[in-house]
Motif scaffolding. Structure first.
Motif, PDB file in Angstrom:
ATOM      1  N   GLY A   1      -6.648  -2.617  -6.887  1.00 55.16           N
ATOM      2  CA  GLY A   1      -7.335  -3.889  -7.126  1.00 55.16           C
ATOM      3  C   GLY A   1      -8.449  -4.126  -6.118  1.00 55.16           C
ATOM      4  N   LYS A   2      -9.481  -4.855  -6.540  1.00 58.63           N
ATOM      5  CA  LYS A   2     -10.674  -4.997  -5.707  1.00 58.63           C
ATOM      6  C   LYS A   2     -10.440  -5.803  -4.438  1.00 58.63           C
ATOM      7  CE  LYS A   2     -12.343  -8.882  -8.543  1.00 58.63           C
ATOM      8  NZ  LYS A   2     -13.449  -9.341  -9.434  1.00 58.63           N
ATOM      9  N   ASN A   3      -9.376  -6.587  -4.408  1.00 56.43           N
ATOM     10  CA  ASN A   3      -9.087  -7.380  -3.215  1.00 56.43           C
ATOM     11  C   ASN A   3      -7.966  -6.781  -2.367  1.00 56.43           C
ATOM     12  OD1 ASN A   3     -11.005  -9.425  -3.893  1.00 56.43           O
ATOM     13  ND2 ASN A   3      -9.543 -10.226  -5.404  1.00 56.43           N
ATOM     14  N   SER A   4      -7.690  -5.519  -2.586  1.00 58.74           N
ATOM     15  CA  SER A   4      -6.588  -4.864  -1.885  1.00 58.74           C
ATOM     16  C   SER A   4      -6.790  -4.841  -0.380  1.00 58.74           C
ATOM     17  CB  SER A   4      -6.453  -3.412  -2.382  1.00 58.74           C
ATOM     18  OG  SER A   4      -5.656  -2.661  -1.502  1.00 58.74           O
ATOM     19  N   GLY A   5      -5.684  -5.068   0.333  1.00 53.81           N
ATOM     20  CA  GLY A   5      -5.681  -4.909   1.779  1.00 53.81           C
ATOM     21  C   GLY A   5      -4.807  -3.753   2.213  1.00 53.81           C
ATOM     22  N   ASP A   6      -4.408  -2.898   1.253  1.00 50.32           N
ATOM     23  CA  ASP A   6      -3.521  -1.783   1.550  1.00 50.32           C
ATOM     24  C   ASP A   6      -4.239  -0.747   2.409  1.00 50.32           C
ATOM     25  OD1 ASP A   6      -1.367  -2.717  -0.315  1.00 50.32           O
ATOM     26  OD2 ASP A   6      -2.978  -2.396  -1.770  1.00 50.32           O
ATOM     27  N   GLN A   7      -3.460  -0.059   3.235  1.00 47.98           N
ATOM     28  CA  GLN A   7      -4.029   0.887   4.182  1.00 47.98           C
ATOM     29  C   GLN A   7      -3.341   2.247   4.076  1.00 47.98           C
ATOM     30  OE1 GLN A   7      -3.894  -0.728   8.147  1.00 47.98           O
ATOM     31  NE2 GLN A   7      -4.787  -2.697   7.539  1.00 47.98           N
ATOM     32  N   VAL A   8      -4.046   3.264   4.554  1.00 47.38           N
ATOM     33  CA  VAL A   8      -3.465   4.598   4.639  1.00 47.38           C
ATOM     34  C   VAL A   8      -2.176   4.525   5.443  1.00 47.38           C
ATOM     35  CG1 VAL A   8      -3.777   6.898   5.638  1.00 47.38           C
ATOM     36  CG2 VAL A   8      -5.641   5.821   4.355  1.00 47.38           C
ATOM     37  N   GLY A   9      -1.115   5.156   4.918  1.00 47.54           N
ATOM     38  CA  GLY A   9       0.186   5.144   5.574  1.00 47.54           C
ATOM     39  C   GLY A   9       1.146   4.130   4.992  1.00 47.54           C
ATOM     40  N   ASP A  10       0.644   3.202   4.180  1.00 49.32           N
ATOM     41  CA  ASP A  10       1.528   2.191   3.590  1.00 49.32           C
ATOM     42  C   ASP A  10       2.488   2.836   2.590  1.00 49.32           C
ATOM     43  OD1 ASP A  10       0.348   0.250   5.096  1.00 49.32           O
ATOM     44  OD2 ASP A  10      -0.766  -0.685   3.453  1.00 49.32           O
ATOM     45  N   LEU A  11       3.633   2.183   2.426  1.00 51.18           N
ATOM     46  CA  LEU A  11       4.720   2.724   1.611  1.00 51.18           C
ATOM     47  C   LEU A  11       4.491   2.484   0.125  1.00 51.18           C
ATOM     48  CD1 LEU A  11       7.584   4.063   1.873  1.00 51.18           C
ATOM     49  CD2 LEU A  11       8.507   1.746   1.709  1.00 51.18           C
ATOM     50  N   ALA A  12       4.830   3.491  -0.673  1.00 49.37           N
ATOM     51  CA  ALA A  12       4.802   3.380  -2.134  1.00 49.37           C
ATOM     52  C   ALA A  12       6.168   3.798  -2.683  1.00 49.37           C
ATOM     53  CB  ALA A  12       3.708   4.262  -2.723  1.00 49.37           C
ATOM     54  N   ILE A  13       6.703   3.012  -3.591  1.00 45.54           N
ATOM     55  CA  ILE A  13       7.972   3.328  -4.245  1.00 45.54           C
ATOM     56  C   ILE A  13       7.681   3.717  -5.687  1.00 45.54           C
ATOM     57  CG2 ILE A  13      10.165   2.379  -5.078  1.00 45.54           C
ATOM     58  CD1 ILE A  13      10.307   0.735  -2.528  1.00 45.54           C
ATOM     59  N   LEU A  14       8.169   4.897  -6.067  1.00 47.68           N
ATOM     60  CA  LEU A  14       7.922   5.420  -7.407  1.00 47.68           C
ATOM     61  C   LEU A  14       8.998   4.999  -8.394  1.00 47.68           C
ATOM     62  CD1 LEU A  14       5.292   6.889  -7.129  1.00 47.68           C
ATOM     63  CD2 LEU A  14       6.690   7.469  -5.137  1.00 47.68           C
ATOM     64  N   TRP A  15      10.234   4.901  -7.937  1.00 47.19           N
ATOM     65  CA  TRP A  15      11.320   4.285  -8.705  1.00 47.19           C
ATOM     66  C   TRP A  15      12.498   4.053  -7.770  1.00 47.19           C
ATOM     67  CZ3 TRP A  15      10.438   9.473 -10.891  1.00 47.19           C
ATOM     68  CH2 TRP A  15      11.344  10.440 -10.458  1.00 47.19           C
ATOM     69  N   GLY A  16      13.371   3.172  -8.205  1.00 47.06           N
ATOM     70  CA  GLY A  16      14.560   2.861  -7.424  1.00 47.06           C
ATOM     71  C   GLY A  16      14.636   1.392  -7.104  1.00 47.06           C
TER      72      GLY A  16
END
Length: 361
Positions: free
Chosen positions: A314-329
């Motif tokens: 999204g254009k207003n993202s504040g996410d950074q390299v190294g942030d966690l992503a969950i694919l399922w669970g």
């Protein structure tokens, strides 16, 4: 900066809680916990050692059973496909393994073998799924032959397998149940019919042994989306996660990934996550497949690569390299991801590859 590479978190307490939930469905029945296909991708030995309260374990093949014995598991183990060759029978006897009998070749082999001690046998009847199992017309012959053999313990378990138990309105289950009752009601033997869906939705099928598989791992075995894992009172045992390894702006009309299969309709920010089909993430997951980044849902965009996927932050993202992503669970049911990938949760869980790190919590 520390990154989390593709990692599967295995929640032992969730597994135990799921077992207790399933046991509550059928408190009088014994539990044969199904661990085939490397414990549905969760680790064969790991799951067995986390469930000492199970009455027995079910595996598909002999090598899985021997791996459990090598790991020190002493509980009864049942070969759900039975043995494949005559020379397997002494191995079963030495390792105290139980076998399903579902065809004439197995019947001949076990009755003609020279064994030091008899084997525990589960006799599988085909009541309508038409996969494995003897025909109803063969039942009396098989049962009498096994009962008369010195190679077979007297307490034969009678069983069948349900093909449509995940659909409560499907009449096939009642048809199978009626046939199973017709064939076995005159016998005092222990009986087993309920798979995961049977454990939850079909009380009449629970008998003496239930055989939960998928439901133990916190995934709903039911076909209807509203019958979710949460509604069944079970929790995901596996959470698959990784990290953002790149965050970059993308202009409207620019494409992402192989083949330029997705172009952004507006200026946005793209995140690249270190996971791909080389880790077991589904190659055919489509645009829009949800991913959790910093706890919020973002859509997968572009083709899944061997080592990476891309998501629209999204254009207003504040996410950074190294942030966690969950694919399922935790927070994102694997059932939902499977729908986007036009597959089933079983396949996603079982396809986790060796390079995915395992962390038991």
């Amino acid at each position: 900066m520390a990154f989390t590479t593709a990692t599967a978190l295995i929640d032992r307490q969730a597994l135990v809680d799921n077992f207790n939930r399933v046991k509550a469905f059928a408190p009088k029945a014994k539990v044969l916990a199904v661990l085939k296909a490397n414990g549905y991708g969760h680790g064969l030995e790991r799951i067995a050692q986390a469930l000492p309260q199970a009455d027995a374990f079910g595996v598909a093949r002999l090598d899985e059973a021997l791996a459990l014995r090598a790991a020190g598991v002493i509980k009864p183990i049942v070969l759900l496909e039975g043995f494949f060759a005559e020379q397997d029978l002494p191995v079963l006897a030495v390792n105290n393994l139980q076998t399903i009998i579902h065809n004439r070749q197995q019947l001949t082999a076990i009755t003609e073998a020279e064994l030091e001690k008899p084997l525990k046998v589960w006799l599988k009847i085909d009541t309508g799924m038409h996969r494995l199992g003897i025909s109803p017309e063969e039942f009396d012959d098989f049962y009498q032959t096994l009962s008369a053999s010195d190679n077979v313990e007297a307490d034969i378990v009678l069983m069948s397998h349900l093909g449509c138990a995940d659909e409560p309105e499907n009449p096939a289950t009642n048809t199978q149940l009626a046939l199973f009752e017709q064939l076995t009601s005159a016998y005092d033997n222990e009986k087993s019919l309920a798979n995961s869906a049977g454990c939850y939705a079909w009380p009449q099928t629970r008998y003496d042994w239930i055989r939960p598989g998928l439901i133990l791992y916190g995934v709903s075995p039911m076909a209807a989306p509203e019958q979710s894992a949460q509604s069944l009172g079970i929790k995901p045992v596996m959470t698959l996660q990784s990290s953002l390894i790149a965050v970059r702006p993308l202009k409207a009309g620019e494409a992402v990934g192989y083949g330029g299969a997705w172009s952004s309709p507006e200026d946005t920010i793209i995140g690249v996550i270190a996971i791909g089909y080389g880790d077991g993430y589904p190659r055919h997951a489509g645009n829009g497949t949800p991913v959790l980044v910093n706890g919020r849902r973002v859509p997968l965009v572009g083709r899944v690569s061997m080592d990476m996927i891309t998501v629209d932050l999204g254009k207003n993202s504040g996410d950074q390299v190294g942030d966690l992503a969950i694919l399922w669970g935790q927070g994102l049911p694997v059932e939902e991801v499977a729908l986007y990938a036009t597959t089933i949760p079983y396949e996603l869980l079982c396809n986790i590859t060796r390079r995915v790190q395992i962390e038991v919590i």
